[in-house]
Design a protein around this motif. Structure first.
Motif, PDB file in Angstrom:
ATOM      1  N   ASN A 129      -3.816   9.610 -18.148  1.00 60.27           N
ATOM      2  CA  ASN A 129      -4.680   8.592 -17.821  1.00 60.27           C
ATOM      3  C   ASN A 129      -6.144   8.516 -18.885  1.00 60.27           C
ATOM      4  O   ASN A 129      -6.797   7.661 -18.955  1.00 60.27           O
ATOM      5  CB  ASN A 129      -5.084   8.267 -16.377  1.00 60.27           C
ATOM      6  CG  ASN A 129      -3.850   7.810 -15.397  1.00 60.27           C
ATOM      7  OD1 ASN A 129      -3.054   7.405 -16.089  1.00 60.27           O
ATOM      8  ND2 ASN A 129      -4.176   8.395 -14.224  1.00 60.27           N
ATOM      9  N   TRP A 130      -6.369   9.732 -19.399  1.00 63.92           N
ATOM     10  CA  TRP A 130      -7.477   9.884 -20.296  1.00 63.92           C
ATOM     11  C   TRP A 130      -7.363  10.016 -21.629  1.00 63.92           C
ATOM     12  O   TRP A 130      -8.433  10.438 -22.217  1.00 63.92           O
ATOM     13  CB  TRP A 130      -8.255  11.020 -19.617  1.00 63.92           C
ATOM     14  CG  TRP A 130      -8.758  11.016 -18.132  1.00 63.92           C
ATOM     15  CD1 TRP A 130      -8.266  11.707 -16.904  1.00 63.92           C
ATOM     16  CD2 TRP A 130      -9.401  10.050 -17.483  1.00 63.92           C
ATOM     17  NE1 TRP A 130      -8.926  11.321 -15.943  1.00 63.92           N
ATOM     18  CE2 TRP A 130      -9.611  10.220 -15.993  1.00 63.92           C
ATOM     19  CE3 TRP A 130     -10.486   8.740 -18.151  1.00 63.92           C
ATOM     20  CZ2 TRP A 130     -10.413   9.506 -15.060  1.00 63.92           C
ATOM     21  CZ3 TRP A 130     -11.198   8.329 -17.140  1.00 63.92           C
ATOM     22  CH2 TRP A 130     -11.322   8.394 -15.859  1.00 63.92           C
ATOM     23  N   SER A 153     -14.585   5.572 -11.933  1.00 65.00           N
ATOM     24  CA  SER A 153     -13.483   6.403 -11.942  1.00 65.00           C
ATOM     25  C   SER A 153     -13.631   7.863 -12.161  1.00 65.00           C
ATOM     26  O   SER A 153     -12.936   8.882 -11.472  1.00 65.00           O
ATOM     27  CB  SER A 153     -12.510   5.960 -13.026  1.00 65.00           C
ATOM     28  OG  SER A 153     -13.257   6.042 -14.225  1.00 65.00           O
ATOM     29  N   ILE A 154     -14.627   8.059 -12.920  1.00 63.77           N
ATOM     30  CA  ILE A 154     -15.246   9.554 -13.536  1.00 63.77           C
ATOM     31  C   ILE A 154     -15.823   9.956 -12.133  1.00 63.77           C
ATOM     32  O   ILE A 154     -15.795  11.122 -11.698  1.00 63.77           O
ATOM     33  CB  ILE A 154     -15.976   9.739 -14.714  1.00 63.77           C
ATOM     34  CG1 ILE A 154     -15.026   8.968 -15.774  1.00 63.77           C
ATOM     35  CG2 ILE A 154     -16.592  10.871 -14.846  1.00 63.77           C
ATOM     36  CD1 ILE A 154     -15.803   8.957 -17.114  1.00 63.77           C
ATOM     37  N   ALA A 156     -15.385   9.386  -8.887  1.00 64.33           N
ATOM     38  CA  ALA A 156     -14.363   9.757  -7.932  1.00 64.33           C
ATOM     39  C   ALA A 156     -13.680  10.940  -8.284  1.00 64.33           C
ATOM     40  O   ALA A 156     -13.132  11.671  -7.733  1.00 64.33           O
ATOM     41  CB  ALA A 156     -13.401   8.556  -7.896  1.00 64.33           C
ATOM     42  N   GLU A 157     -13.065  11.053  -9.430  1.00 61.20           N
ATOM     43  CA  GLU A 157     -12.623  12.306  -9.879  1.00 61.20           C
ATOM     44  C   GLU A 157     -13.344  13.708  -9.730  1.00 61.20           C
ATOM     45  O   GLU A 157     -12.878  14.489  -9.271  1.00 61.20           O
ATOM     46  CB  GLU A 157     -12.146  12.356 -11.551  1.00 61.20           C
ATOM     47  CG  GLU A 157     -11.538  13.455 -12.076  1.00 61.20           C
ATOM     48  CD  GLU A 157     -11.390  13.760 -13.480  1.00 61.20           C
ATOM     49  OE1 GLU A 157     -10.396  13.589 -14.244  1.00 61.20           O
ATOM     50  OE2 GLU A 157     -12.362  13.597 -14.141  1.00 61.20           O
ATOM     51  N   HIS A 158     -14.710  13.755 -10.279  1.00 58.58           N
ATOM     52  CA  HIS A 158     -15.441  14.759 -10.009  1.00 58.58           C
ATOM     53  C   HIS A 158     -15.713  15.027  -8.524  1.00 58.58           C
ATOM     54  O   HIS A 158     -15.753  15.933  -8.020  1.00 58.58           O
ATOM     55  CB  HIS A 158     -16.763  14.439 -10.468  1.00 58.58           C
ATOM     56  CG  HIS A 158     -16.873  14.640 -12.043  1.00 58.58           C
ATOM     57  ND1 HIS A 158     -17.445  16.025 -12.612  1.00 58.58           N
ATOM     58  CD2 HIS A 158     -16.625  14.059 -13.057  1.00 58.58           C
ATOM     59  CE1 HIS A 158     -17.383  15.983 -13.889  1.00 58.58           C
ATOM     60  NE2 HIS A 158     -16.594  14.829 -14.223  1.00 58.58           N
ATOM     61  N   ALA A 160     -13.602  14.329  -6.014  1.00 56.04           N
ATOM     62  CA  ALA A 160     -12.390  14.935  -5.715  1.00 56.04           C
ATOM     63  C   ALA A 160     -12.435  16.562  -5.708  1.00 56.04           C
ATOM     64  O   ALA A 160     -11.516  17.230  -4.948  1.00 56.04           O
ATOM     65  CB  ALA A 160     -11.086  14.365  -6.205  1.00 56.04           C
ATOM     66  N   ASP A 161     -13.187  16.832  -6.902  1.00 50.69           N
ATOM     67  CA  ASP A 161     -13.223  18.310  -7.151  1.00 50.69           C
ATOM     68  C   ASP A 161     -14.279  18.853  -6.613  1.00 50.69           C
ATOM     69  O   ASP A 161     -14.794  20.202  -6.640  1.00 50.69           O
ATOM     70  CB  ASP A 161     -13.225  18.708  -8.849  1.00 50.69           C
ATOM     71  CG  ASP A 161     -11.713  18.127  -9.256  1.00 50.69           C
ATOM     72  OD1 ASP A 161     -10.807  18.175  -8.659  1.00 50.69           O
ATOM     73  OD2 ASP A 161     -11.880  17.631 -10.634  1.00 50.69           O
ATOM     74  N   HIS A 206     -12.753  12.338 -21.221  1.00 49.88           N
ATOM     75  CA  HIS A 206     -12.031  11.354 -20.486  1.00 49.88           C
ATOM     76  C   HIS A 206     -11.809  10.196 -21.533  1.00 49.88           C
ATOM     77  O   HIS A 206     -11.748   8.960 -21.142  1.00 49.88           O
ATOM     78  CB  HIS A 206     -12.956  10.641 -19.467  1.00 49.88           C
ATOM     79  CG  HIS A 206     -13.352  11.578 -18.387  1.00 49.88           C
ATOM     80  ND1 HIS A 206     -14.380  12.423 -18.333  1.00 49.88           N
ATOM     81  CD2 HIS A 206     -12.580  11.688 -17.092  1.00 49.88           C
ATOM     82  CE1 HIS A 206     -14.305  13.044 -17.275  1.00 49.88           C
ATOM     83  NE2 HIS A 206     -13.392  12.678 -16.460  1.00 49.88           N
TER      84      HIS A 206
END
Length: 316
Positions: A129-130, A153-154, A156-158, A160-161, A206
């Protein structure tokens, strides 16, 4: 003889490279730029060096220097080990104007005029996706000391980590976009500097195109708003240097895999095109090795017969 050659290689300094501003070949049909292919440059690794340290010092990409040195340990080359520094490049098969980005090579070529080309190593988007998009676009805007508002989106990704991003990053050296950024005509994509210099020459962003801070500092003033940008996918490049045809090969991108047979077909088509529509008698073993074990280094696959040898053949 070998000892003398090795001594000369180890004596080379490791002075940081500058951006490569090179003449565009003036011989019709030629497309190899930089040092003549027979002039090979090495530097001697220091005790504490990794290949990545040497890549950063010479403003090369991480994958680029690893490919060029397949028998050197990435993390512990060893003191005094000769490390090859790529200095020759085949121009991408694209119009020589504006900015050309070759994704598999992770390198950008900029044509400020009809006689010069400037080239830099870059980092590009991750797969899935990136990924960095292919196609033609342009420089839509230039920003010095940009601010950055991370998109949802970014964030949310961070998150999640377990990493919480700030909702806003003001201009300054701690901004992830660095001190210079250029917005592409494709919404959401930039060319910008990065403090994460170990990621140059890798697929880590990204989708944006990342550059060494010192490189984009030079690049930014050269480029005008409206400059064309052509993003291509050319893992195999073919081009002439005088009477020798060279091929430069990189691994395929993960989202566009190709079998050996497909890569061979592509290579032969490019060789045929470069040779005026005829397939010459190429060096088969070298062609096979280049396709199976890409190094990103131009290798000679065919030499035109010299006029003298042609005359001798006729006389015999």
């Amino acid at each position: 003889m070998k000892r003398t050659l090795l001594s000369s290689l180890l004596a080379l300094t490791t002075t940081a490279a500058t951006a490569l501003t090179l003449p565009v070949p003036d011989r019709p049909g030629d497309s190899l730029i930089g040092s003549p292919p027979h002039e090979v440059k090495y530097v001697a690794a220091k005790y504490e060096d990794t290949l990545i340290d040497i890549a950063v010092e010479h403003r090369l990409g991480q994958d680029e220097i690893v490919l060029a040195n397949p028998h050197v340990d990435r993390w512990l080359p060893g003191e005094g080990t000769p490390v090859r520094i790529p200095t020759s490049f085949i121009l991408p098969n694209a119009p020589r104007q504006g900015i050309v980005v070759n994704l598999p090579e992770m390198r950008v070529y900029y044509y400020p005029n009809a006689h010069q080309v400037v080239t830099y190593a870059i980092g590009i988007g991750r797969e899935n996706n990136w990924r960095t998009p292919l196609g033609r676009t342009h420089i839509a805007a230039k920003m010095e000391n940009p601010s950055w508002t991370p998109p949802p989106s970014i964030i949310a990704e961070h998150l999640a980590d377990g990493d919480v991003l700030d909702p806003y990053y003001p201009p300054g050296p701690n901004n992830p976009l660095g001190l210079f950024a250029m917005r592409l005509g494709i919404s959401g994509y930039l060319m910008h500097s990065t403090q994460k210099t170990n990621g140059i020459g890798m697929r880590v962003s990204h989708g944006c195109i990342r550059m060494y801070p010192s490189d984009i500092e030079q690049f930014f003033p050269m480029v005008k708003v409206g400059t064309s940008v052509n993003i291509v996918n050319q893992s195999i490049k073919v081009g002439w240097y005088h009477d020798t045809l060279y091929m430069e090969v990189y691994p395929e991108m993960e989202e566009w895999p190709a079998s050996y047979e497909q890569r061979l077909h592509t290579a032969l088509n490019l060789i045929e095109q470069a040779n005026g529509g005829q397939i010459p008698v190429v060096k088969g073993s070298i062609l096979k090795m280049a396709l199976e074990k890409p190094t990103g280094i131009p290798v000679a696959v065919y030499e035109r017969p010299s006029q003298a040898s042609t005359q001798t053949t006729v006389q015999n």
